[in-house]
Design a protein around this motif. Sequence first.
Motif, PDB file in Angstrom:
ATOM      1  N   UNK A 140      13.957 -30.181 -30.561  1.00 17.75           N
ATOM      2  CA  UNK A 140      13.693 -31.202 -31.247  1.00 17.75           C
ATOM      3  C   UNK A 140      14.338 -31.235 -32.617  1.00 17.75           C
ATOM      4  N   UNK A 141      14.848 -30.239 -33.141  1.00 13.47           N
ATOM      5  CA  UNK A 141      15.641 -30.258 -34.339  1.00 13.47           C
ATOM      6  C   UNK A 141      14.837 -29.986 -35.708  1.00 13.47           C
ATOM      7  N   UNK A 142      13.505 -29.861 -35.266  1.00 17.88           N
ATOM      8  CA  UNK A 142      12.588 -29.395 -36.420  1.00 17.88           C
ATOM      9  C   UNK A 142      12.906 -28.192 -37.126  1.00 17.88           C
ATOM     10  N   UNK A 143      12.786 -27.751 -38.355  1.00 21.33           N
ATOM     11  CA  UNK A 143      13.141 -26.812 -38.898  1.00 21.33           C
ATOM     12  C   UNK A 143      11.726 -26.322 -39.832  1.00 21.33           C
ATOM     13  N   UNK A 144      11.910 -24.952 -40.210  1.00 20.37           N
ATOM     14  CA  UNK A 144      10.618 -24.407 -40.579  1.00 20.37           C
ATOM     15  C   UNK A 144      10.924 -24.267 -42.190  1.00 20.37           C
ATOM     16  N   UNK A 145      10.071 -25.011 -43.083  1.00 24.03           N
ATOM     17  CA  UNK A 145      10.327 -24.989 -44.466  1.00 24.03           C
ATOM     18  C   UNK A 145       9.983 -23.713 -45.079  1.00 24.03           C
ATOM     19  N   UNK A 146       8.732 -23.145 -44.786  1.00 26.33           N
ATOM     20  CA  UNK A 146       8.386 -21.971 -45.150  1.00 26.33           C
ATOM     21  C   UNK A 146       7.344 -21.272 -44.236  1.00 26.33           C
ATOM     22  N   UNK A 147       6.911 -20.045 -44.158  1.00 23.63           N
ATOM     23  CA  UNK A 147       6.034 -19.239 -43.505  1.00 23.63           C
ATOM     24  C   UNK A 147       5.197 -18.472 -44.338  1.00 23.63           C
ATOM     25  N   UNK A 148       3.909 -18.260 -44.073  1.00 23.36           N
ATOM     26  CA  UNK A 148       3.101 -17.404 -44.850  1.00 23.36           C
ATOM     27  C   UNK A 148       1.952 -16.621 -44.176  1.00 23.36           C
ATOM     28  N   UNK A 149       1.343 -15.773 -44.789  1.00 19.12           N
ATOM     29  CA  UNK A 149       0.233 -15.096 -44.070  1.00 19.12           C
ATOM     30  C   UNK A 149      -0.921 -15.414 -44.842  1.00 19.12           C
ATOM     31  N   UNK A 150      -2.156 -15.650 -43.955  1.00 15.99           N
ATOM     32  CA  UNK A 150      -3.422 -15.903 -44.435  1.00 15.99           C
ATOM     33  C   UNK A 150      -4.131 -14.491 -44.698  1.00 15.99           C
ATOM     34  N   UNK A 151      -4.164 -14.312 -46.206  1.00 10.97           N
ATOM     35  CA  UNK A 151      -4.677 -13.094 -46.485  1.00 10.97           C
ATOM     36  C   UNK A 151      -5.908 -13.255 -47.382  1.00 10.97           C
ATOM     37  N   UNK A 152      -6.707 -14.495 -46.982  1.00 15.78           N
ATOM     38  CA  UNK A 152      -7.989 -14.780 -47.825  1.00 15.78           C
ATOM     39  C   UNK A 152      -9.107 -15.127 -46.889  1.00 15.78           C
ATOM     40  N   UNK A 153      -8.858 -15.617 -45.424  1.00 15.99           N
ATOM     41  CA  UNK A 153     -10.121 -15.931 -44.776  1.00 15.99           C
ATOM     42  C   UNK A 153     -10.720 -14.849 -44.232  1.00 15.99           C
ATOM     43  N   UNK A 154     -10.135 -13.738 -43.470  1.00 18.61           N
ATOM     44  CA  UNK A 154     -10.803 -12.719 -42.984  1.00 18.61           C
ATOM     45  C   UNK A 154     -11.521 -11.968 -43.978  1.00 18.61           C
ATOM     46  N   UNK A 155     -13.016 -11.690 -43.429  1.00 14.95           N
ATOM     47  CA  UNK A 155     -14.024 -10.923 -44.352  1.00 14.95           C
ATOM     48  C   UNK A 155     -13.460  -9.525 -44.973  1.00 14.95           C
ATOM     49  N   UNK A 156     -12.472  -8.855 -44.379  1.00 18.40           N
ATOM     50  CA  UNK A 156     -11.666  -7.732 -44.839  1.00 18.40           C
ATOM     51  C   UNK A 156     -11.311  -8.020 -46.432  1.00 18.40           C
ATOM     52  N   UNK A 157     -10.930  -9.213 -46.506  1.00 20.21           N
ATOM     53  CA  UNK A 157     -10.406  -9.734 -47.878  1.00 20.21           C
ATOM     54  C   UNK A 157     -11.340 -10.207 -48.901  1.00 20.21           C
ATOM     55  N   UNK A 158     -12.576  -9.987 -48.798  1.00 20.10           N
ATOM     56  CA  UNK A 158     -13.616 -10.580 -49.683  1.00 20.10           C
ATOM     57  C   UNK A 158     -13.241  -9.856 -51.150  1.00 20.10           C
ATOM     58  N   UNK A 159     -12.647  -8.868 -51.114  1.00 21.70           N
ATOM     59  CA  UNK A 159     -12.250  -8.511 -52.694  1.00 21.70           C
ATOM     60  C   UNK A 159     -10.773  -8.493 -52.718  1.00 21.70           C
ATOM     61  N   UNK A 160     -10.307  -9.349 -52.032  1.00 15.99           N
ATOM     62  CA  UNK A 160      -8.541  -9.612 -52.487  1.00 15.99           C
ATOM     63  C   UNK A 160      -7.950  -8.661 -51.341  1.00 15.99           C
ATOM     64  N   UNK A 161      -6.562  -8.827 -51.194  1.00 19.76           N
ATOM     65  CA  UNK A 161      -5.596  -8.393 -50.304  1.00 19.76           C
ATOM     66  C   UNK A 161      -4.931  -7.332 -51.214  1.00 19.76           C
ATOM     67  N   UNK A 162      -3.662  -7.816 -51.602  1.00 21.45           N
ATOM     68  CA  UNK A 162      -2.809  -6.921 -52.350  1.00 21.45           C
ATOM     69  C   UNK A 162      -3.583  -6.255 -53.462  1.00 21.45           C
ATOM     70  N   UNK A 163      -4.461  -6.950 -54.003  1.00 23.30           N
ATOM     71  CA  UNK A 163      -5.311  -6.328 -55.328  1.00 23.30           C
ATOM     72  C   UNK A 163      -6.596  -5.839 -54.840  1.00 23.30           C
ATOM     73  N   UNK A 164      -6.891  -5.491 -53.549  1.00 25.06           N
ATOM     74  CA  UNK A 164      -8.133  -4.892 -53.175  1.00 25.06           C
ATOM     75  C   UNK A 164      -8.276  -3.394 -53.846  1.00 25.06           C
TER      76      UNK A 164
END
Length: 446
Positions: A140-164
Amino acid sequence: MTTPFIGKQEYFGGIGSIPYEGPASDNPLSFKYYDAKKKIGDKTMAEHLRFAVCYWHSFCNAGHDPFGPGTRRYPWDVPATPMARAEARMDAAFEFFTKLGVPYYCFHDIDMAPDDDDIATYERQLKQLVGMAKERQQATGMKLLWGTANLFAHPRYMNGAATNPDFAVVARAAVQVRAALEATVELGGGNYVFWGGREGYASLHNTQMKRELDHFARFLTAARDYGRSIGFKGNFLIEPKPMEPMNHQYDFDSSTVVGFLKQHGLDKDFKLNIEANHATLSGHTFEHDLQVASDHGLLGSIDANRGNAQNGWDTDQFPSDLYDTVGAMLVVLRQGGLEPGGLNFDAKVRRESTDAEDLFIAHIGGMDSFARGLEVAHALLTQSPLEGWRKDRYATFDSGEGLAFAQGKLGLDDLRTYALGHGEPAQRSGKQERYENLLNQYLIRA
């Protein structure tokens, strides 16, 4: 892009490629101001605005809220297995992207592929869906502007991810960032975003803030190093937000993030992705947070949305306020553009908007709002007295003792001597109303 992408089935039947029909059109499925090929200065509108559609709100959010389940019944959520639903969702997304006519899209890892607690399964599924996305981009010619990871939805991240406070959680977050960085590189993404959705605290009573911030910096440094090692050459972006879901988030606003990046030596690789609704939640205007980031040379990209002044939370509505879009584009044009960043519609249709066409109408309105904002901002900068007025207001710092002060050549004794020789300063009007009237004058011109 040429013809709309259609996968195994058409999800937006009856809607074709969205045309530009101009301000006189009454067709809700047409652009009134966004003409992708129209030249504004030395670039086309498409080159200036670099629009992107977000995967999460547009194809994963069915309109649920704290008081009830989703109201939209997506046909791509019908297949029986998570992977089949993910594949159907991807077909729907690329059909929408190409019919709307945007050049870019953005995604979280678990928007595109199903999440899984088993690391090997998670990584395998993401790689499979990334392979499909790459095929669709090539088709299609589509491009990716940016990607990221969801580090907030899962219960394991209730106290943060990188700052846990638990190292095991920090390590598990690294799994997702590593995989999302690899996906971004594979898909040719120009940027990689960190939104610290739970990087903050709920209570200081149980928090060692300095330690968490140091860990956050170490995590970002490790991510940067890994990204560069696998060939990522774009910008890493941090997206400020003051609170919600946490009581206080560490990336509160532009000023806070700029200070953090410079303190930890990350400002050469990281820039900011400013979201309008986050800026207003921090007590600023959208334009303010953009300007702060730009003044430091760190404005990298924009999440285009708006909040609701009557609500105290992140409503993520599509942008429609022309004062906001003009102000934003003034900042962008003055810094020479956003590339490799862009304008991503991190916005969702209202819970009450349940027709398939509503998703198109919402994006069309947002794109038109920023296209008109671009036209007005460019005219203000190139045809109006705006920049001359702003320059003249600071003219006393352009020569003589004022210039010497600005260059760091005068101390307090020198300033006192100047003040003694010049008496009480003359009153100088800020002329705020004149500036506001000028903006209105250009805004209402056809």
